[in-house]
Design an enzyme around this catalytic site. Structure first.
Site: not given
Ligand code: CA
Length: 372
Positions: A99, A101, A106, A115, A173, A207, A214, A218
């Site tokens: 996957d 990004y 996004h 963050r 997603e 997704d 997550q 992560y």
């Molecule tokens: Ca994704």
């Protein structure tokens, strides 16, 4: 007749009728046409596209030409089934799944959410490489498959120890997935200009993402259980050959990328995606806004010598445009996650040859209650 499935589309899928053995078909208008019968090609009398994918681009092109000719004239009605009468299956065996990004909008939106104390929403690597992680191929399912709410660990706000239970922040997603037809041997990367020899087609991809699982898991190795419980694809693989008229330049890439990612004109795809939540269209993400080209994703994925193989699937990452009604996930809308019983449907269309439009069909999933 469904105009998104005219003669300029001809996507490939796997279907069955009344419990018969699944076989490869194409969607033509409101019918599914059996390809083994129409073309007298035994490679299509199988429950997956993989054998055909492995035959390579010359065969894909020749077959598309034969198919176009056959469906352009009179063909036996015995090989056509009304689309409402068939069951659609996972169209190919997914080999490995990665996957990406690739949407700057996004990645920036998520950077601000995950963050908030960092003034730069994009991390320093983002414009130098298409960021990605390797996910779970075995939980890729076809449209219509129930999605069971995942359980896992999460750290509630203000808590000092994690709790376990059903995700309370279940999200989507909206992405595109790209299907590798012919891979590369280990040690021999795919050049950024050679993607057309390897990429067979594209599917819609949801997704599903448990944001609470997550967010806690992560750091520092990336997404895992918050994503790996299910990913849904549309049942039709739209060939790259049908998407020629949809090719557009990506947004300008600045700073310049390293030579192994450099194309004179990085290409993207002008695909309009639609996100429907419980019957209401909530967003229209534009694929044309994606920063990285699929060709760059494939070159990056293999530049270290990693092999790819027939059935590999790489997803684009969430498609989000610059506007609030163009985001591809619920978290970017600023409120509201999926409840049990909620249903999400992704749809998409793109320019086809000769002024037509072509469609991807539906990528549908309903959330069911977590297993106790
Ligand atoms: Ca994704």
């Amino acid at each position: 007749m469904n105009e998104l499935f005219g003669i300029t589309n001809l996507p490939y899928g796997v279907y069955s009728v009344d419990g018969s053995a699944p076989r490869v078909g194409t969607r033509f208008g409101d019918h599914v046409v059996d390809l083994a019968t129409l073309l007298d090609e035994p490679v299509f009398a199988q429950p997956s596209l993989n054998a055909f994918l492995a035959e390579g681009k010359q065969r894909w092109d020749d077959t598309r030409a034969r198919l176009t000719e056959a469906l352009g004239g009179a063909f036996p009605s015995s090989c056509a089934h009304p689309v409402d009468a068939v069951r659609l299956h996972l169209p190919f065996e997914v080999a490995d799944y990665v996957d990406f990004y690739a949407s700057e909008h996004h990645a920036s939106n998520l950077g601000r959410l995950f963050r908030p104390d960092n003034p730069n929403p994009l991390l320093p690597n983002w414009k130098h490489l298409p960021v990605s992680y390797t996910g779970r191929a075995g939980s890729v399912v076809v449209s219509g498959t129930e999605v069971v709410r995942p359980c896992g660990q999460r750290m509630p706000p203000g808590a000092e120890t994690p709790v376990f239970g059903p995700s309370t922040r279940l999200d989507i997603e909206a992405e595109l997935g790209f299907v590798v037809g012919v891979g590369n041997p280990m040690g021999t990367p795919i050049g950024v200009g050679d993607a057309d020899q390897h990429l067979f087609g594209a599917v819609l991809f949801n997704d599903w993402s448990a944001r609470d699982i997550q967010a806690w898991e992560y750091v520092p190795l990336g997404p895992h259980l918050g994503k790996s419980f299910a990913s849904t694809i549309s049942p039709w693989v739209v060939p790259m050959a049908a998407l020629g008229a949809a090719r557009v330049n990506t947004p300008a890439q600045d700073p310049a990328v390293l030579p192994y990612l450099a194309l004179d004109r990085p290409w993207g795809l002008d695909i309009e995606v639609e996100v429907e939540w419980n019957g209401e269209v909530i967003s229209r993400p534009p694929y044309a806004s994606m920063y990285w080209s699929p060709a760059q994703m494939l070159a990056h994925l293999t530049v270290n010598g990693a092999p790819t193989r027939t059935g590999d699937l790489f997803a684009s990452g969430t498609i989000s445009g610059p506007d609030p009604d163009q985001v591809g996930s619920l978290i970017e809308r600023g409120g509201g996650f999926l409840e049990d019983g909620d249903e999400i449907v992704l749809r998409a269309s793109a320019p086809g040859a000769d002024g037509t439009r072509i469609g991807f069909g539906e990528c549908r999933g309903r959330i069911s209650k977590a297993h106790a």
